[in-house]
Structure formats: structure tokens, C-alpha cells
Design a protein around this motif. Sequence first.
Motif, PDB file in Angstrom:
ATOM      1  N   ASN A  33       0.854  -1.181   0.000  1.00  0.00           N
ATOM      2  CA  ASN A  33       0.000   0.000   0.000  1.00  0.00           C
ATOM      3  C   ASN A  33       0.892   1.233   0.000  1.00  0.00           C
ATOM      4  OD1 ASN A  33      -2.081   1.791   0.219  1.00  0.00           O
ATOM      5  ND2 ASN A  33      -2.856   1.052   2.171  1.00  0.00           N
ATOM      6  N   GLN A  34       0.673   2.145  -0.962  1.00  0.00           N
ATOM      7  CA  GLN A  34       1.506   3.343  -1.078  1.00  0.00           C
ATOM      8  C   GLN A  34       0.620   4.577  -1.194  1.00  0.00           C
ATOM      9  OE1 GLN A  34       3.778   1.737  -4.532  1.00  0.00           O
ATOM     10  NE2 GLN A  34       5.595   2.255  -3.327  1.00  0.00           N
ATOM     11  N   ARG A  35       0.944   5.590  -0.423  1.00  0.00           N
ATOM     12  CA  ARG A  35       0.250   6.876  -0.501  1.00  0.00           C
ATOM     13  C   ARG A  35       1.285   7.956  -0.793  1.00  0.00           C
ATOM     14  NH1 ARG A  35      -2.371   4.335   3.846  1.00  0.00           N
ATOM     15  NH2 ARG A  35      -4.639   4.122   3.574  1.00  0.00           N
ATOM     16  N   PHE A  36       1.149   8.582  -1.958  1.00  0.00           N
ATOM     17  CA  PHE A  36       2.111   9.598  -2.376  1.00  0.00           C
ATOM     18  C   PHE A  36       1.577  10.987  -2.055  1.00  0.00           C
ATOM     19  CE2 PHE A  36       2.726   5.899  -5.094  1.00  0.00           C
ATOM     20  CZ  PHE A  36       4.090   5.679  -4.950  1.00  0.00           C
ATOM     21  N   LYS A  37       2.497  11.929  -1.805  1.00  0.00           N
ATOM     22  CA  LYS A  37       2.114  13.269  -1.382  1.00  0.00           C
ATOM     23  C   LYS A  37       1.343  14.009  -2.451  1.00  0.00           C
ATOM     24  CE  LYS A  37       5.958  13.828   1.885  1.00  0.00           C
ATOM     25  NZ  LYS A  37       7.158  14.621   2.259  1.00  0.00           N
ATOM     26  N   TRP A  38       1.536  13.652  -3.710  1.00  0.00           N
ATOM     27  CA  TRP A  38       0.869  14.380  -4.786  1.00  0.00           C
ATOM     28  C   TRP A  38      -0.484  13.762  -5.168  1.00  0.00           C
ATOM     29  CZ3 TRP A  38       1.607  10.704  -8.755  1.00  0.00           C
ATOM     30  CH2 TRP A  38       2.718   9.890  -8.610  1.00  0.00           C
ATOM     31  N   GLY A  39      -1.100  13.030  -4.193  1.00  0.00           N
ATOM     32  CA  GLY A  39      -2.495  12.638  -4.373  1.00  0.00           C
ATOM     33  C   GLY A  39      -2.746  11.280  -4.973  1.00  0.00           C
ATOM     34  N   LEU A  40      -1.709  10.486  -5.131  1.00  0.00           N
ATOM     35  CA  LEU A  40      -1.878   9.155  -5.727  1.00  0.00           C
ATOM     36  C   LEU A  40      -1.764   8.089  -4.638  1.00  0.00           C
ATOM     37  CD1 LEU A  40      -2.121   7.324  -8.263  1.00  0.00           C
ATOM     38  CD2 LEU A  40       0.397   7.301  -8.330  1.00  0.00           C
ATOM     39  N   THR A  41      -2.716   7.170  -4.628  1.00  0.00           N
ATOM     40  CA  THR A  41      -2.681   6.023  -3.719  1.00  0.00           C
ATOM     41  C   THR A  41      -2.766   4.753  -4.552  1.00  0.00           C
ATOM     42  OG1 THR A  41      -3.787   7.246  -1.956  1.00  0.00           O
ATOM     43  CG2 THR A  41      -3.847   4.852  -1.817  1.00  0.00           C
ATOM     44  N   THR A  42      -1.877   3.799  -4.294  1.00  0.00           N
ATOM     45  CA  THR A  42      -1.893   2.528  -5.010  1.00  0.00           C
ATOM     46  C   THR A  42      -1.968   1.376  -4.011  1.00  0.00           C
ATOM     47  OG1 THR A  42       0.527   2.359  -5.064  1.00  0.00           O
ATOM     48  CG2 THR A  42      -0.553   3.456  -6.930  1.00  0.00           C
ATOM     49  N   LEU A  43      -2.623   0.322  -4.421  1.00  0.00           N
ATOM     50  CA  LEU A  43      -2.733  -0.876  -3.600  1.00  0.00           C
ATOM     51  C   LEU A  43      -2.565  -2.085  -4.518  1.00  0.00           C
ATOM     52  CD1 LEU A  43      -3.373  -2.272  -0.898  1.00  0.00           C
ATOM     53  CD2 LEU A  43      -5.794  -2.152  -1.510  1.00  0.00           C
ATOM     54  N   ILE A  44      -1.574  -2.891  -4.228  1.00  0.00           N
ATOM     55  CA  ILE A  44      -1.308  -4.097  -5.019  1.00  0.00           C
ATOM     56  C   ILE A  44      -1.320  -5.289  -4.075  1.00  0.00           C
ATOM     57  CG2 ILE A  44       0.308  -5.271  -6.557  1.00  0.00           C
ATOM     58  CD1 ILE A  44       1.467  -2.534  -7.276  1.00  0.00           C
ATOM     59  N   SER A  45      -2.122  -6.307  -4.388  1.00  0.00           N
ATOM     60  CA  SER A  45      -2.189  -7.490  -3.529  1.00  0.00           C
ATOM     61  C   SER A  45      -2.180  -8.754  -4.383  1.00  0.00           C
ATOM     62  CB  SER A  45      -3.455  -7.453  -2.666  1.00  0.00           C
ATOM     63  OG  SER A  45      -4.617  -7.511  -3.476  1.00  0.00           O
ATOM     64  N   TYR A  46      -1.557  -9.774  -3.847  1.00  0.00           N
ATOM     65  CA  TYR A  46      -1.483 -11.072  -4.529  1.00  0.00           C
ATOM     66  C   TYR A  46      -1.767 -12.166  -3.502  1.00  0.00           C
ATOM     67  CZ  TYR A  46       0.333 -15.206  -6.880  1.00  0.00           C
ATOM     68  OH  TYR A  46       0.460 -16.452  -7.428  1.00  0.00           O
ATOM     69  N   THR A  47      -2.624 -13.113  -3.887  1.00  0.00           N
ATOM     70  CA  THR A  47      -2.962 -14.239  -3.011  1.00  0.00           C
ATOM     71  C   THR A  47      -2.732 -15.542  -3.752  1.00  0.00           C
ATOM     72  OG1 THR A  47      -4.649 -12.930  -1.883  1.00  0.00           O
ATOM     73  CG2 THR A  47      -4.768 -15.313  -1.629  1.00  0.00           C
ATOM     74  N   TRP A  48      -2.057 -16.462  -3.093  1.00  0.00           N
ATOM     75  CA  TRP A  48      -1.837 -17.815  -3.611  1.00  0.00           C
ATOM     76  C   TRP A  48      -2.467 -18.767  -2.605  1.00  0.00           C
ATOM     77  CZ3 TRP A  48       2.327 -21.519  -2.062  1.00  0.00           C
ATOM     78  CH2 TRP A  48       2.323 -22.662  -2.880  1.00  0.00           C
ATOM     79  N   SER A  49      -3.459 -19.551  -3.048  1.00  0.00           N
ATOM     80  CA  SER A  49      -4.248 -20.312  -2.092  1.00  0.00           C
ATOM     81  C   SER A  49      -4.738 -21.617  -2.694  1.00  0.00           C
ATOM     82  CB  SER A  49      -5.455 -19.477  -1.637  1.00  0.00           C
ATOM     83  OG  SER A  49      -6.323 -19.238  -2.731  1.00  0.00           O
ATOM     84  N   LYS A  50      -5.311 -22.440  -1.819  1.00  0.00           N
ATOM     85  CA  LYS A  50      -5.914 -23.700  -2.260  1.00  0.00           C
ATOM     86  C   LYS A  50      -7.067 -24.023  -1.323  1.00  0.00           C
ATOM     87  CE  LYS A  50      -4.737 -28.283  -3.971  1.00  0.00           C
ATOM     88  NZ  LYS A  50      -3.633 -29.233  -4.231  1.00  0.00           N
ATOM     89  N   ALA A  51      -8.225 -24.333  -1.918  1.00  0.00           N
ATOM     90  CA  ALA A  51      -9.418 -24.711  -1.160  1.00  0.00           C
ATOM     91  C   ALA A  51      -9.837 -26.114  -1.586  1.00  0.00           C
ATOM     92  CB  ALA A  51     -10.552 -23.723  -1.406  1.00  0.00           C
ATOM     93  N   LEU A  52     -10.004 -27.000  -0.607  1.00  0.00           N
ATOM     94  CA  LEU A  52     -10.391 -28.389  -0.858  1.00  0.00           C
ATOM     95  C   LEU A  52     -11.629 -28.722  -0.039  1.00  0.00           C
ATOM     96  CD1 LEU A  52      -6.865 -30.073  -0.520  1.00  0.00           C
ATOM     97  CD2 LEU A  52      -8.051 -29.560  -2.656  1.00  0.00           C
ATOM     98  N   ASP A  53     -12.476 -29.591  -0.552  1.00  0.00           N
ATOM     99  CA  ASP A  53     -13.605 -30.101   0.222  1.00  0.00           C
ATOM    100  C   ASP A  53     -14.184 -31.315  -0.491  1.00  0.00           C
ATOM    101  OD1 ASP A  53     -15.405 -29.185  -1.803  1.00  0.00           O
ATOM    102  OD2 ASP A  53     -15.480 -27.216  -0.871  1.00  0.00           O
ATOM    103  N   ASP A  54     -15.221 -31.899   0.103  1.00  0.00           N
ATOM    104  CA  ASP A  54     -15.897 -33.027  -0.533  1.00  0.00           C
ATOM    105  C   ASP A  54     -17.337 -32.676  -0.907  1.00  0.00           C
ATOM    106  OD1 ASP A  54     -17.067 -32.958   1.978  1.00  0.00           O
ATOM    107  OD2 ASP A  54     -16.136 -34.824   2.668  1.00  0.00           O
ATOM    108  N   GLY A  55     -17.604 -31.393  -1.005  1.00  0.00           N
ATOM    109  CA  GLY A  55     -18.918 -30.887  -1.396  1.00  0.00           C
ATOM    110  C   GLY A  55     -18.980 -29.419  -1.039  1.00  0.00           C
ATOM    111  N   SER A  56     -19.102 -28.541  -2.043  1.00  0.00           N
ATOM    112  CA  SER A  56     -18.917 -27.109  -1.794  1.00  0.00           C
ATOM    113  C   SER A  56     -20.158 -26.398  -1.303  1.00  0.00           C
ATOM    114  CB  SER A  56     -18.408 -26.422  -3.073  1.00  0.00           C
ATOM    115  OG  SER A  56     -17.131 -26.920  -3.418  1.00  0.00           O
ATOM    116  N   ALA A  57     -21.326 -27.012  -1.391  1.00  0.00           N
ATOM    117  CA  ALA A  57     -22.550 -26.374  -0.900  1.00  0.00           C
ATOM    118  C   ALA A  57     -23.693 -27.364  -1.039  1.00  0.00           C
ATOM    119  CB  ALA A  57     -22.876 -25.097  -1.681  1.00  0.00           C
TER     120      ALA A  57
END
Length: 443
Positions: free
Chosen positions: A273-297
Motif C-alpha cells: 500500500n503506497q500513498r504519495f504526497k501528490w495525491g496518488l494512492t496505489t494498492l497491489i495485492s497477490y494471493t496464492w491459495s488452495k481450497a479443498l472439500d468433498d462438497g462445496s454447498a
Amino acid sequence: NSAAAYLDDTYRVTSKLTVTLGMRWEVVQPWKDDLQHAVNYQFQTGLPAAVHVDPSLHPVLVRTGKGDFYDGVPFRYTGVQTARDGRLGDRLVNTDWNLFAPRIGIAYSPSSRWSFRTGFGIFYSQESANSKFDLNRGLSGRASQVPTVGGAPTVTYENFFNAASLPIVLPAGLTWGVSPDIGTPYSMIYLFNIQRQLSEGSTLEVGYDGAAHRHLQNQNNGAGLLPYNSPGVPPGTNVAPDRRAPYPEFPAGIELTEGGGRGSYNGLSVKLNQRFKWGLTTLISYTWSKALDDGSAIRGNAVIGVANGDMYPENPLCRRCEKGQSAFNTPARLVASMLYDLPVGKGKPLLNRGGFLNQVVGGWQTSAIVTAQSGRPLYPIAGWDAAGQIIQGNWDRLNATGLDPYLPSDKQSANQWFNLAGFSNVKAGEYGNMGRYSLTGPG
């Protein structure tokens, strides 16, 4: 009726260490039908892998209240054991009184630029009630009359039933049940997170969070149904359902909601997360994940009239065979966003004025969001009733031939993404060998 109570406290152990402890208890009673029209099943045994088991082990259809099961009902089921003696209580499903949910959180900040957080908690989830309301559908019957073909209609509202013929004797057809000891789904959630302030306006965050899910609610065929080549089933590939069933009085199956499902989620994430003095805000996010089950709903992603496969297990005797990617599994996800205060208006480099002009041109922002993510899982449906899972027989899975199921990237298109030679249809009497949600669509 439902109620909940909780106790929560935060301890400032030192100026750098904070501990939060809590305990929650809740109770949500199962639905109670004051009109006493709800029915549920009492199962005498687990689902047997045999046809035509001893009648004393067959399911009993139980109506709430006491007295005659068919009181006020203008039909009778054929061959179905019934009871109305209060054996399953007035709610037909057991109340879960042990819903204790501890919580713990620890935050440690050795300096103004570092922060470490970890925590654990148990969270209960009250599932969709539609499958519970289905218990009222079991006290209605279906009858049909076929009118004469090619002439004036012979069946009308006036003559469809002859009141003198009531009560009508009907086969059970598709019925519905909920395991009385279904329990309540819950998740054990845990996390570890590190935040580092890189500069006055920049923060880097790295974290891990996971969850272990228990008592997930899914649906199964409580009447069972053996594939054509099972021991005890007459030879042939077109044997009627009642000749392949442990309980032949339920040839159309019992749509049973049960709570034995399990699942897990594990994810690593990075966020800048970056907030620059000249009015620019940036947000970069990355997620690496794994979801397992034997029935999702419950009922999966099914749309009425459209099969997607995740609604019932392929083999009702093997829930563990369903373990695979969750329907919502998204292994990689990148999100980048930008927010910019336009340099126009009062206090800005351009047109730094107040009044009406500032009302028109001042205070504007522009923003953008870019998201890129992995493809979602796909269910490899065979498309026809080979093994004979009763409630939705055309949801057997395909076989894998051993060839790469994906086309080369330069040949993939919206019209064809997979290599058709990588699959083969199942033969009568077999279940497909592909796993549940074992394919992945385009990102």
C-alpha cells in the motif's frame, strides 16, 4: 428460537504486546412446524452396500406430533414404514447445544515500523434453510392421469379425482430428509500476519491464513443405489432401480441432507500500500491459495434443470471419493488499484480557487482496478446414466484416458479449450475415474 452470548476482553500485557481473549456460545433451534406437517426419516443403520436388506433395517418416515401418521392426508404410501410417536421430537432434528466458539488474538509491535499479529477462532455457520423446509414436502403425494391422445380432453379438474376413491395409494416417489444428528457447520480459522512500514507512505504486509471446516452440510441419496455390476444385482445393464436398491420402496431416492462434510483453505498473501504526497494512492495485492472439500454447498452450483455435478456424490457409498478442489477454488489472484486526486481546485496546483468554480472542478478523483486470477474448477460430467446414481443419474464423471486434457495454448479458444482425446465416456455399470472438479477453466 436462537440466542447467543459472548465474553471478550483485551489485555495490554506490555506497551508492545496486546492479547485479546473471547468466548462465544450460541444456539439455533431447528425449525418447528406448528401445523405438524413436517416429516423426517429415522435411519436404522448406515447405508448398506447390498440390495433388499432386512425390512427391520429400512428407514422409518416419522411425522411430527403424535397419533395417526396419515391424519388429514388423502393418500397412503406403498410399503413405507411410518411412525408418529414423538421419537424424533417436535422438531425432527436434534438441537445442537455445544456451540462454543473460543477466540484468541495476539498483536506484537517491537517498534513503530513493525507489527506481528496472529489469531485463532471457531466460527459457526447456519446453513441455508431450504433443505430443512423440504421436510414439509414429504407429506404430499403425486398422482397422474394420462388423457386420451388425439381426441377431446377427458381429464378435467372436476373428474381428476373421485372423492370416493380417497385415500389414494401412491408409491413414495422422491422424498426428503435431514439427518437428525446433522450438527452445525463450523470453521477453525487461524492466521499470521506481518506488517512493515517501508516509508512514511508505504506499507508492506505478508500474511498466511487458513481454515479447517467440519460438519459441512451436503446432500446424498439416503435410499442408496448400487451400480449395475454390484454383487446381488441381477445381471444386465438396464436393471430397474428397485432391483438395485437397499430399500426398494424408495426407487426414486431420498434426498438426504447430512453434515459429514469436511474442507480446508490455506492462503498466502502479499499486499503493498503506497500513498504519495501528490495525491496518488496505489494498492497491489497477490494471493496464492488452495481450497479443498468433498462438497462445496448444499445442491452445489446447480441451477434448476441444469446439471453441474456437484449436487450429489457420484457414489452414495463413498463420500471420501468426492474430495477435490472446491467449486470456488482460485489458486492465484492479483488485484491492483489506483486512486488519484485530480490536481484541480482549492488547495491544488491548478485553479486554486474557492467559490462556484471549486464546486464544479474541485474534489474530483479518478480510480482504476485491475484483477487477474486463475481459472475456476470445472466438473467433468459424463452426461448419461451409466452407473445409475438415482437422483441425478447423468452426473457420473468422465474417465481420463491418460492424455493431456488441455489443448496446447496456441490452439485453445472459446470454442474448444480441452483435448477431447483426454476423456472417454463411462461404460454401463462403472463410475468415472476423474476426480470432482479436476479440470480448470481459463483464467
